[in-house]
Design a protein around this motif. Structure first.
Motif, PDB file in Angstrom:
ATOM      1  N   SER A 125       0.850  -1.189   0.000  1.00 25.44           N
ATOM      2  CA  SER A 125       0.000   0.000   0.000  1.00 25.44           C
ATOM      3  C   SER A 125       0.883   1.236   0.000  1.00 25.44           C
ATOM      4  O   SER A 125       2.088   1.164  -0.234  1.00 25.44           O
ATOM      5  N   GLU A 126       0.270   2.375   0.274  1.00 23.03           N
ATOM      6  CA  GLU A 126       1.018   3.628   0.355  1.00 23.03           C
ATOM      7  C   GLU A 126       2.004   3.582   1.518  1.00 23.03           C
ATOM      8  O   GLU A 126       1.698   3.066   2.593  1.00 23.03           O
ATOM      9  N   GLN A 154       4.500   3.638  -3.068  1.00 18.69           N
ATOM     10  CA  GLN A 154       3.859   2.458  -2.518  1.00 18.69           C
ATOM     11  C   GLN A 154       4.921   1.413  -2.211  1.00 18.69           C
ATOM     12  O   GLN A 154       5.864   1.229  -2.979  1.00 18.69           O
ATOM     13  N   ARG A 155       4.731   0.699  -1.086  1.00 17.74           N
ATOM     14  CA  ARG A 155       5.725  -0.279  -0.659  1.00 17.74           C
ATOM     15  C   ARG A 155       5.036  -1.420   0.094  1.00 17.74           C
ATOM     16  O   ARG A 155       3.907  -1.268   0.570  1.00 17.74           O
ATOM     17  N   LEU A 173       7.127  -0.581   9.255  1.00 10.86           N
ATOM     18  CA  LEU A 173       8.308  -1.242   8.719  1.00 10.86           C
ATOM     19  C   LEU A 173       8.073  -1.449   7.236  1.00 10.86           C
ATOM     20  O   LEU A 173       7.073  -2.056   6.838  1.00 10.86           O
ATOM     21  N   GLU A 174       9.002  -0.961   6.397  1.00  9.65           N
ATOM     22  CA  GLU A 174       8.754  -0.913   4.962  1.00  9.65           C
ATOM     23  C   GLU A 174       9.862  -1.616   4.185  1.00  9.65           C
ATOM     24  O   GLU A 174      11.054  -1.432   4.459  1.00  9.65           O
ATOM     25  N   ASP A 175       9.462  -2.409   3.208  1.00  7.14           N
ATOM     26  CA  ASP A 175      10.384  -3.240   2.447  1.00  7.14           C
ATOM     27  C   ASP A 175      11.370  -2.400   1.644  1.00  7.14           C
ATOM     28  O   ASP A 175      10.990  -1.424   0.997  1.00  7.14           O
ATOM     29  N   ASP A 176      12.651  -2.785   1.685  1.00  9.26           N
ATOM     30  CA  ASP A 176      13.670  -2.116   0.870  1.00  9.26           C
ATOM     31  C   ASP A 176      14.299  -3.076  -0.135  1.00  9.26           C
ATOM     32  O   ASP A 176      15.445  -2.895  -0.555  1.00  9.26           O
ATOM     33  N   ALA A 177      13.539  -4.107  -0.523  1.00  8.53           N
ATOM     34  CA  ALA A 177      13.954  -5.055  -1.557  1.00  8.53           C
ATOM     35  C   ALA A 177      15.287  -5.720  -1.230  1.00  8.53           C
ATOM     36  O   ALA A 177      16.126  -5.923  -2.103  1.00  8.53           O
ATOM     37  N   LEU A 178      15.499  -6.058   0.034  1.00  9.52           N
ATOM     38  CA  LEU A 178      16.700  -6.760   0.511  1.00  9.52           C
ATOM     39  C   LEU A 178      17.975  -5.965   0.288  1.00  9.52           C
ATOM     40  O   LEU A 178      19.068  -6.523   0.271  1.00  9.52           O
ATOM     41  N   GLY A 255      19.939  13.138   2.216  1.00 10.85           N
ATOM     42  CA  GLY A 255      20.490  12.603   0.987  1.00 10.85           C
ATOM     43  C   GLY A 255      19.384  12.256   0.013  1.00 10.85           C
ATOM     44  O   GLY A 255      18.192  12.378   0.319  1.00 10.85           O
ATOM     45  N   ASP A 256      19.768  11.814  -1.169  1.00 13.07           N
ATOM     46  CA  ASP A 256      18.809  11.442  -2.186  1.00 13.07           C
ATOM     47  C   ASP A 256      18.449   9.965  -2.021  1.00 13.07           C
ATOM     48  O   ASP A 256      18.936   9.093  -2.731  1.00 13.07           O
ATOM     49  N   HIS A 257      17.574   9.686  -1.043  1.00 10.98           N
ATOM     50  CA  HIS A 257      17.171   8.321  -0.747  1.00 10.98           C
ATOM     51  C   HIS A 257      15.658   8.186  -0.806  1.00 10.98           C
ATOM     52  O   HIS A 257      14.975   9.043  -1.373  1.00 10.98           O
ATOM     53  N   THR A 258      15.125   7.125  -0.217  1.00 13.10           N
ATOM     54  CA  THR A 258      13.710   6.801  -0.330  1.00 13.10           C
ATOM     55  C   THR A 258      12.789   7.881   0.198  1.00 13.10           C
ATOM     56  O   THR A 258      11.711   8.110  -0.349  1.00 13.10           O
ATOM     57  N   TYR A 259      13.181   8.548   1.263  1.00 13.76           N
ATOM     58  CA  TYR A 259      12.294   9.505   1.910  1.00 13.76           C
ATOM     59  C   TYR A 259      12.759  10.938   1.645  1.00 13.76           C
ATOM     60  O   TYR A 259      13.948  11.223   1.577  1.00 13.76           O
ATOM     61  N   GLY A 260      11.807  11.831   1.541  1.00 12.36           N
ATOM     62  CA  GLY A 260      12.077  13.223   1.221  1.00 12.36           C
ATOM     63  C   GLY A 260      10.949  13.751   0.366  1.00 12.36           C
ATOM     64  O   GLY A 260       9.784  13.419   0.573  1.00 12.36           O
ATOM     65  N   THR A 261      11.286  14.565  -0.639  1.00 12.72           N
ATOM     66  CA  THR A 261      10.258  15.166  -1.495  1.00 12.72           C
ATOM     67  C   THR A 261      10.256  14.570  -2.885  1.00 12.72           C
ATOM     68  O   THR A 261       9.799  15.193  -3.836  1.00 12.72           O
TER      69      THR A 261
END
Length: 364
Positions: A125-126, A154-155, A173-178, A255-261
């Motif tokens: 989901s979101e 979505q994750r 807790l959100e998946d980061d594809a291992l 940094g330029d990672h999963t979270y931010g804008t």
């Protein structure tokens, strides 16, 4: 010859018919699945949208980079099943979706699928960084459907949600594809308060697999020190003007990672040019939505981006940017919406881009 009475023909008893019963526990549209105590709601929409961009090198709202009109059709179908247990509400949700973009017919896919029991929720989901099932005030970014750049994604998730006396919170807790350490997921926490006047909320996100500059620039694996992001938001509802409110949200990412804008139109433009997700170190978003009548509303929004990162790193470019938008929504009849949104994006050293669309949507 003796005469005998014919044997009586016994007609079978008709099976009892169980008619569909309305379930009003969870709001309009639910009915009991026959033979069960489970309530089901089937909903969805069909939409047609036509949009364009002023610059063929910069993607518009749908990610297309063309000097022409792009047309899209989307069909969505939702199944929402709920029942009450001694542990709270047991719920499952499935969202099927298909799109056509003028080139190929998009396959029907399960765009979302999750289950929940009480405060526990798991599935696809979101991300809690962008949306929550509790504390609706903390959902998305601006008032528009596009919502500007707020980290939409979505994750696969496993989370706990609570809501009591106006206070709400999420631990996700959100998946980061291992990626990274493999067994360690990304983590998002949300805490806020909502009332009749509006609400306040805060978010923190930890991207476990982010290596920063050492992986991309050095060509060798980094230290997996992780990346952090935070967000604070405020919504103030306008007294005696139902549906009208002001929103102010601030964002930070290291940094330029999963979270931010990431993932908004301005972010997409920067990603195309710089090869990154479009995170900036700081961003602030302001939006005002006004409901003029029961059938017509409008909103304006502005977002500033301070110091974009080089793609996939924590190295700053020194470039700033901004986005501005206008959204108009008309509902001439129930469940039929006509929407138009226009957005201007500008990043330092690049020419500005204007993109927008006109959309017709029938919901049910």
């Amino acid at each position: 010859m003796s005469a005998y009475a014919a044997d009586a023909v016994m007609a079978p008893e008709p099976e009892p018919i169980e008619y569909v019963r309305i379930c009003d526990v969870y709001g309009a549209g639910f009915f009991y699945i026959p033979g069960t105590q489970t309530c089901l709601r089937i909903s969805g929409y069909v939409r047609y949208q036509i949009g364009t961009s002023s610059d063929g090198e910069t993607p518009n709202y749908n990610g297309f980079a063309v000097d022409a009109w792009d047309k899209t059709v989307r069909a969505r179908l939702n199944f929402d099943a709920r029942s009450e247990t001694e542990w709270g509400t047991l719920r499952s949700y499935i969202r099927f979706q298909a799109s056509w973009n003028g080139v190929n017919d998009g396959p029907v896919r399960a765009d979302q699928a999750w289950l929940s029991l009480g405060g526990f929720r798991a599935g696809y989901s979101e991300s809690a960084w962008a949306d929550t099932v509790v504390g609706d005030v903390a959902t998305t970014g601006s008032h528009s459907d596009n919502s500007m750049s707020y980290g939409d994604q979505q994750r696969a998730i496993m989370q706990y949600n609570f809501e009591r006396n106006g206070f709400f919170g999420v631990l996700s807790l959100e998946d980061d594809a291992l990626a990274g350490e493999g067994y360690m997921p990304d983590v998002v926490g949300v805490l806020g308060y909502a009332a009749g006047w509006g609400g306040v909320w805060g978010r923190v996100g930890y991207a476990e697999s982010f290596d920063g500059s050492s992986y991309v620039l050095g060509g060798v694996p980094g230290t997996n020190s992780g990346g952090f992001a935070g967000s604070l938001g405020l919504q103030v509802n306008v007294p005696n003007m139902e549906g009208s409110s002001f929103r102010l949200i601030g964002y930070y990412a290291d940094g330029d990672h999963t979270y931010g804008t990431l993932h908004g139109p301005a972010a997409t433009a920067f990603e195309t040019i710089n090869g990154g997700n479009g995170n900036s170190e700081w961003s602030i978003l302001a939006s005002y939505g006004h409901q003029f009548t029961d059938t017509f509303g409008a909103s304006v929004g502005y977002q500033h981006f301070s110091d974009f990162y080089i793609g996939g790193t924590d190295v700053k470019t020194g470039l700033d940017g901004h986005s501005a938008e206008l959204s108009l929504v008309w509902v001439p009849v129930t469940d039929f919406e006509v929407r138009s949104e226009i957005q201007h994006d500008k990043i330092e050293t690049l020419s500005g881009t204007v993109s927008g669309y006109l959309r017709f949507q029938r919901s049910f």
